[in-house]
Design a protein around this motif. Sequence first.
Motif, PDB file in Angstrom:
ATOM      1  N   SER A 225    -101.846  88.147  15.833  1.00  0.00           N
ATOM      2  CA  SER A 225    -101.540  88.800  16.878  1.00  0.00           C
ATOM      3  C   SER A 225    -102.734  89.639  17.297  1.00  0.00           C
ATOM      4  O   SER A 225    -102.834  89.963  18.479  1.00  0.00           O
ATOM      5  CB  SER A 225    -100.690  90.095  16.508  1.00  0.00           C
ATOM      6  OG  SER A 225    -101.038  90.979  15.387  1.00  0.00           O
ATOM      7  N   THR A 226    -103.613  89.930  16.549  1.00  0.00           N
ATOM      8  CA  THR A 226    -104.871  90.476  16.872  1.00  0.00           C
ATOM      9  C   THR A 226    -105.799  89.445  17.420  1.00  0.00           C
ATOM     10  O   THR A 226    -106.608  89.979  18.501  1.00  0.00           O
ATOM     11  CB  THR A 226    -105.761  91.415  15.774  1.00  0.00           C
ATOM     12  OG1 THR A 226    -106.024  90.291  14.780  1.00  0.00           O
ATOM     13  CG2 THR A 226    -104.635  92.628  15.339  1.00  0.00           C
ATOM     14  N   SER A 227    -105.681  88.098  17.333  1.00  0.00           N
ATOM     15  CA  SER A 227    -106.398  87.132  18.037  1.00  0.00           C
ATOM     16  C   SER A 227    -105.835  86.727  19.246  1.00  0.00           C
ATOM     17  O   SER A 227    -106.350  85.714  19.813  1.00  0.00           O
ATOM     18  CB  SER A 227    -106.758  85.977  16.985  1.00  0.00           C
ATOM     19  OG  SER A 227    -105.519  85.542  16.533  1.00  0.00           O
ATOM     20  N   ASN A 228    -104.682  87.225  19.418  1.00  0.00           N
ATOM     21  CA  ASN A 228    -103.877  86.569  20.893  1.00  0.00           C
ATOM     22  C   ASN A 228    -103.350  85.328  20.612  1.00  0.00           C
ATOM     23  O   ASN A 228    -103.411  84.414  21.460  1.00  0.00           O
ATOM     24  CB  ASN A 228    -104.628  86.822  22.205  1.00  0.00           C
ATOM     25  CG  ASN A 228    -105.093  88.235  22.395  1.00  0.00           C
ATOM     26  OD1 ASN A 228    -104.021  89.041  22.378  1.00  0.00           O
ATOM     27  ND2 ASN A 228    -105.904  88.566  22.703  1.00  0.00           N
ATOM     28  N   LYS A 229    -103.234  84.844  19.441  1.00  0.00           N
ATOM     29  CA  LYS A 229    -102.862  83.466  18.976  1.00  0.00           C
ATOM     30  C   LYS A 229    -101.576  83.645  18.456  1.00  0.00           C
ATOM     31  O   LYS A 229    -101.137  83.861  17.373  1.00  0.00           O
ATOM     32  CB  LYS A 229    -103.840  82.831  17.996  1.00  0.00           C
ATOM     33  CG  LYS A 229    -103.452  81.344  17.741  1.00  0.00           C
ATOM     34  CD  LYS A 229    -104.075  80.737  16.442  1.00  0.00           C
ATOM     35  CE  LYS A 229    -103.992  79.472  16.246  1.00  0.00           C
ATOM     36  NZ  LYS A 229    -104.541  78.894  15.135  1.00  0.00           N
TER      37      LYS A 229
END
Length: 479
Positions: free
Chosen positions: A355-359
Amino acid sequence: MEAIMGKNPNVKQVAKIIPFAQNGDYFFQKGIRAYRKRDLYKARKWLQRAEAMKPSDASIMCQLAIVLTELGDYQRSNELLEDIIEDLAPDMHDCHYFLANNYAYLGLFQEARKHAEEYLTMEPDGEFVEDTEDLIDLLEIEADEAEDYVDGQDHLIVMQENARGLLEKGELEEALALLEQIIEEYPQFWSAYNNLALAYFYKGNLTEAREVLEEVLEKNPGNLHALCNLLVFFHYENNVKEMNKLANRLEKVTPILVEHRYKLGATFGLIGRHELSFKWLRSLQKNGFQGDGTFYFWLANAAYQTERFTVAEQAWSKVVEMNPEKSGTEPWNHMEDKTVEEEEAEQLFHIFQSSTSNKTTVKNVLEQSFVTSTVREFAMFALLNRKDVPVNVVNGYEIASLLNTKQADMIVKEWFDLYARALKQAVTFTNAPAWAAAFSYVWSKGNGYAVTQKELVETYEISASTLRKYIKKVEDLLT
């Protein structure tokens, strides 16, 4: 019979052989018995011998055709059935029903419909009338899907495969654009709608995803892919009531097409109905279906969960053969070396990282064989931006986010270890900054990092007394 020796031991006696009539009827009965025991290979063997002895017996040929169908040899089955209705027994109208099913499996829907209608005409009160009517309903669905895109089928197939590939790689914006294009050009190609719903779902737009499925089911009632996708949505939303209601409905479905059986088997596996999952996937394998890695993953999972361990290991060997990187990730691996909490913590950490890497990896989360309600709810919030999840889920994510901005990944991973254990003790995580500050203090001290309570009070903007109170909470959980 063993030779009977006379009184003179030097005189060799010849055994008297009593002939036993092994005619076509004998082998036919053996074939029927084997079929009733579901030993299809023996049934085929005996029925083929019966046919060789009585090549003009329509009953033998019809039973052999039925066995061949169940073994996936549709072409040979059709040859026998056509011989019966053309030459041997034109009044054996059940053969039209069997032909209709075979042609449906082969994707020859016009031929299937022709024989289905022939059966209903000839046998309006026949044994298979209800099944034939269900088959015609399914054929109408397939005809509707095919009607508007036959002429440009190659072009459509290329676009559909490209869209599926984009979904697999998580390139959702590109997949959405392509699927919208497909629907614009082929407005009755329902497969594109179903993939569009999945793309919206993976992106977190659940309202749009549900609207797409509702449109499909309004225009094409009974669409099995749409119903299965809706079942997945209910499962992932933890909507147990609606999930069970729809699952019970789908449990009564007996699909004809291979892709429908595959979809149903995988979907039942995903929601935890492993016996039904095994039923459909194993039947496909026994009929000669050569699946992909995902097929064997779900078969291995269903077999393991229903304690068919040999089948599970054989299926998993296929997974590894097709995807060597999957080695060591067997569905039963988490139970061997890790507790439920440890497995849960690991999954929560990976979801948080994604979620934090937008993946977006919600598809990967869905396809895990071990997914607890906590993991599902956390993924719903972290990856799909859902707000209707327990407050502990929101706060657990917020605490990890606060730690993530101050410390390295290791502290976040260990936070999820504590979080997963604490949830089992019904701990509530109100005041996220206080929990983050306290855990940061205890973790830093335990790992040799210099940190003072004064620094943490300033960093997390809490009082010293609050920090001390929450440090005690963390220490109590760790003991």
